[in-house]
Design an enzyme around this catalytic site. Structure first.
Site, mmCIF file in Angstrom:
data_model
loop_
_atom_site.group_PDB
_atom_site.id
_atom_site.type_symbol
_atom_site.label_atom_id
_atom_site.label_comp_id
_atom_site.label_asym_id
_atom_site.label_seq_id
_atom_site.Cartn_x
_atom_site.Cartn_y
_atom_site.Cartn_z
ATOM 1 N N CYS A 74 -22.907 -2.768 82.303
ATOM 2 C CA CYS A 74 -22.143 -2.308 83.467
ATOM 3 C C CYS A 74 -20.649 -2.256 83.211
ATOM 4 C CB CYS A 74 -22.464 -3.158 84.686
ATOM 5 S SG CYS A 74 -22.045 -4.898 84.438
ATOM 6 N N HIS A 110 -6.566 -2.010 85.611
ATOM 7 C CA HIS A 110 -7.039 -1.912 86.994
ATOM 8 C C HIS A 110 -6.981 -0.467 87.484
ATOM 9 C CE1 HIS A 110 -6.396 -2.054 91.379
ATOM 10 N NE2 HIS A 110 -7.398 -2.914 91.303
HETATM 11 C C1 PEP Z 1 -17.077 -6.263 82.591
HETATM 12 O O1 PEP Z 1 -16.420 -7.274 82.314
HETATM 13 O O2 PEP Z 1 -17.559 -5.507 81.739
HETATM 14 C C2 PEP Z 1 -17.322 -5.896 83.992
HETATM 15 C C3 PEP Z 1 -18.092 -4.888 84.292
HETATM 16 O O3 PEP Z 1 -16.725 -6.651 84.945
HETATM 17 P P1 PEP Z 1 -15.204 -6.505 85.387
HETATM 18 O O4 PEP Z 1 -14.670 -5.240 84.833
HETATM 19 O O5 PEP Z 1 -15.222 -6.524 86.871
HETATM 20 O O6 PEP Z 1 -14.582 -7.723 84.805
#
Ligand code: PEP
Ligand code: MG
Length: 869
Positions: free
Chosen positions: A825, A448
């Protein structure tokens, strides 16, 4: 055998770097460009032995090229890259035995003797590996004994005595007497240099300086440029044509009269600076070379310009003056800061010395970071107290604080603070925002803290596991036992993953001039679109500032942690009935609508991917007793009720539990509220700005096409309803976040229903490896160090596994729906090697933290150039 030799001469073919090493290749290029390089021949890396007969043939050709028989030669090591510098050059070969009478005739007794003792010195160091100091002590002892200040003042007798001592040094180290003739001496030096090159000591020295330890060796034999002769206009020096910090043109350097090789840099005597300007800036009284020999400086400047145009780079020039005549002995690529690297590449491309794509390829994407964040001044001393992972680049310093609240309070009163925590959770975002930098002792590259810090552009070091943090005592203890208390100043270097004591001086970022130009060129080259992951209007502003082409991921849950939202969110979670839940959601609706409105206004009609709520609900509940009591008072419920609900929501594997689209299916009213907020915000923002936003609604954590099918209907129903209420036709698309392995395999079916797919490579990596992204930081560094994994797969995409399933997904999706838009992403969107993969795998765009956007733009351009080659 002599056919295999390479030649350094104006009319000789260019020498290949792989066979003849970097040094020889550069010198051959310079000689062909007409620069004053002494002629020479080069033994390639694959030539082990050489006979004296072969050398005789080579010397005969050398004599022709030189126009006369060379008295003396030098030998230099040439390997690929800068590693050859660990073996010094051997100078004045020929100044012993049979060669001496001719030298005496030509230069007189004293100089011949001086050349002889210099040969012994250089032979001892360069081919026998004797420590430099052995010879220097002998020289100093003699100078002290006879009371002279400079070597130049030693008499013939004294120089002969010195030569005797040097002989003794060599004999003591087991060295044989030098052969009597030039060819014999050359042969001995070449053989010994090759032996020295492969000794464990030489390998270790190369290793210690980060060079390949078993790099192959080529050897350059060149006519010697003396550097001895008439005072001032005979000597040796080094010149830099550009400022190593800024990359702007400006001549600096050092010069020592009556000297050879790198003596000007060895501190034996005080060298002159080259120009009057440098002398004035440094407040020196000693004349500069420009004042003693203005022609030499004019010539150097001319040569410098020619080198840049012909060789396509800026070099430090090792030069020699022999009675005013300039010779260039070595060209070493100028050591440069990140800023200088960009300035030089852009200048060279603008002057036509290299192409724009060459300029782009020369800039390691990592260097871009240094343009975007304050960085530690390279000349500053570092007192390192801890090492972690380089989670978010830049340098941040401040007084240590151990809680996000303290960070906020201190920042509100104008103090710069550094937030240190065991690890962070979503509630800590405001504290992270307030801090100049963040340090955690746990966590990996996608923990995080790392993700949020990159998003905020905050310098951050995570997983500094050798440090111990005591939150109660408010102390941070370094592995060496030093204890840092709250209020002590500490710096983090997020680019290196280092924790440093005190406030270390930094350099401010700059995004103008040459850097801006380079970025323009990158945009012309790249095919991949670059978007940013941004959750707020503020982040979106940062992303636009870095020329992102839209938002590729807005994690809507981050909006719930701000201000009053968390309390309404908790009310919603505590609700026992749908009615209660809807009442709490009704409070959240206007806040979320405002957030989307601000985002749409800020992003000015560019695409925005809005991901509906993803994390498990218990993440929003407080954990500690104090926080539970606080929440209970605020919501007028008992702490027991909160604890009971938290218990109900607790899961053994929350990341694989009730999260993502599963929440949307379990509690449809949550997504309905979010969708209403999005569509109403589109209407309001459109009315205000005259430009309607086009949201791209994304459903997270889909694993079955039916999940998407169900939720797609919800999106369409809400769009229809808001459209009717507002009297506005809504333009939107609906897509899926592909982040479970099953979604990759079913990407064909999914693409049949979806307008776009976006690969969430954080979760995908986690699920494919079966490796917790929040815990991996504890052991991945060890795995990487031991070669179990080549890279941290949460940092650089694992092409073999995760990459393969992505390729399968893309292939199936495009087969079914050729025009479906495909993006990425996950955090990999800001990693250059992963961006290269995305280019090759056929993605349409990548999305990364706003501060990584320039890195991704450059990496995408480099991927396109690489693919063309
Ligand atoms: C992912 O899992 O790659 C993502 C972009 O979502 P998060 O990091 O919010 O789980
Ligand atoms: Mg995810």
């Amino acid at each position: 055998m002599t056919d295999a030799l390479g030649w350094i001469a104006p009319d000789a073919p260019l020498l290949d770097e792989q066979r003849f090493g970097t040094k020889a290749s550069v010198l051959s290029k310079a000689a062909r460009a007409g620069l004053p390089i002494p002629p020479g021949f080069v033994l390639p890396t694959d030539m082990n032995g050489v006979s004296t007969a072969d050398l005789e043939t080579a010397f005969a050709t050398l004599e022709k090229r030189h126009g006369q028989q060379p008295d003396l030669v030098s030998i230099r090591a040439s390997s690929i890259g800068p590693g050859s510098d660990v073996v010094p050059a051997v100078l004045n070969i020929g100044a012993a035995g049979d060669g001496l009478p001719r030298l005496i005739d030509r230069y007189g007794d004293r100089m011949a003797c001086d050349l002889n003792r210099r040969l012994l010195h250089s032979f001892g160091v360069g081919v026998m590996g004797i420590d430099e100091e052995e010879f220097e002590y002998a020289l100093y002892d003699l100078m002290r004994e006879v009371g002279v200040e400079a070597e130049a003042d030693l008499s013939l007798d004294q120089l002969s005595r010195l030569a005797e001592t040097y002989h003794d040094v060599i004999a003591e180290m087991g060295g044989a007497a030098l052969p009597s003739d030039l060819i014999g001496q050359t042969h001995a030096a070449l053989t010994e240099m090759a032996n020295l090159w492969i000794t464990p000591r030489a390998k270790l020295r190369r290793q210690a300086r980060g060079f390949e330890d078993d790099a192959p060796l080529a050897r350059i034999v060149q006519v010697m440029a003396l550097g001895l002769g008439e005072a001032e206009i005979s000597g040796a020096g080094i010149a830099h044509l550009r400022d190593p910090q800024t990359g702007l043109p400006g001549l600096t350097g050092r010069y020592l009269a009556n000297a050879q090789g790198n003596e000007a840099m060895m501190g034996l005597r005080t060298p002159r600076v080259l120009t009057m300007t440098e002398r004035e800036v440094r407040g020196l009284s000693e004349q500069s070379l420009e004042e003693c020999a203005p022609d030499a400086i004019a010539h150097l400047l001319e040569i410098g310009e020619q080198i840049e145009t012909e060789l396509g780079d800026s070099y430090s020039i090792d030069f020699t003056l022999a009675d005013g005549e300039m010779r260039i002995l070595e060209l070493i690529p100028l050591k440069r800061s990140a800023r200088a690297a960009v300035q030089i590449a852009v200048d060279l491309a603008e002057n036509g010395a290299i192409s724009r794509s060459d300029a782009l390829m020369r800039i390691g994407p990592g260097l871009v970071d240094e343009h975007l964040h304050p960085t530690i001044d390279p000349s500053a001393a570092r007192d390192q107290i801890g090492q972690g992972l380089p989670a978010s680049p830049g340098a941040g310093a401040g007084k240590l604080v151990f809680s996000p609240d303290t960070a906020e309070e201190a920042a509100a009163s104008g103090e710069r603070v550094l937030l240190a925590l065991v690890e962070t959770s979503p509630e800590d975002i405001r504290g992270m925002h307030a801090a100049s930098g963040v340090l955690t002792v746990r966590g990996g590259m996608t923990s995080h803290a790392a993700v949020v810090a990159r998003g905020l552009g905050k310098p951050c070091v995570v997983g500094a596991k050798d440090m111990s943090l005591n939150r109660v005592e408010r102390t941070l203890t370094a592995p060496d036992g030093r204890v840092f208390k709250e209020g002590d100043v500490v710096t983090v270097d997020g680019g290196e993953g280092q924790v440093l004591a005190g406030k270390v001086p930094t350099l401010e970022p700059e995004i103008t001039g040459a850097f801006a130009r380079l970025m323009e060129w990158a945009d012309q080259e790249r095919r991949l679109g670059i978007r940013a992951n941004a959750d707020t209007a503020r982040d979106a502003g940062t992303a636009l500032g870095f020329a992102a082409q839209g938002i590729g991921l807005c994690r809507t849950e981050h909006m719930f942690f701000q201000d009053q939202r968390i309390s309404a969110m908790r009310q919603m979670i505590l609700a026992e009935t749908e009615e209660e839940r809807r009442a709490a959601l009704a409070k959240l609706l206007p806040m979320q609508r405002d957030d989307f409105h601000d985002l749409f206004v800020r992003i000015q009609g560019m695409p925005v991917v809005i991901r509906l709520l993803d994390p498990p609900l218990h993440e929003f509940l407080p954990h500690g007793q104090a926080e539970i009591d606080e929440m209970a008072a605020e919501l007028a419920v008992t702490p027991q009720k909160i604890r009971a609900r938290a218990l109900e929501l607790a899961e053994f594997n929350p990341m694989l539990g009730n999260r993502g689209c599963r929440i949307g299916i379990a509690y449809p009213e949550i997504y309905q509220m979010q969708l209403r907020a999005v569509f109403e915000a589109v209407c309001h923002a459109g009315q205000e700005t005259g430009e309607a936003a086009k949201p791209e609604i994304m459903i997270p954590l889909v694993s079955a096409v039916r999940e998407f099918d169900l939720l797609k209907s919800e999106v369409e129903a809400m769009a229809k309803s808001v459209s009717q209420d507002c009297g506005v036709t809504l333009d939107y698309t609906i897509g899926v976040m592909i982040e479970t392995p099953r979604a990759c395999l079913r990407a064909g079916d999914i693409a049949g229903l979806a307008d776009f797919l976006s690969f969430g490579t954080n979760d995908l990596t986690q699920m494919l490896y079966g490796l917790s992204r929040d815990d991996a930081g504890r052991f991945i560094p060890n795995y990487v160090a031991r070669g179990v994994f080549e890279h941290d797969p949460f940092h650089q995409i694992d092409e073999d596994g995760v990459g393969e399933i992505i390729r399968i997904g893309i292939e199936r999706a495009r087969e079914r729906s050729p025009d479906v838009s495909i993006g990425l992403c996950g955090e990999h969107g800001g990693d250059p090697a992963s961006v290269d993969f995305c280019h090759r795998a056929g993605f349409d765009y990548v999305s990364c933290s706003p501060f990584r956007v320039p890195v991704a733009r450059l990496a995408a351009a480099q991927a396109a150039i690489r693919a063309r080659k």
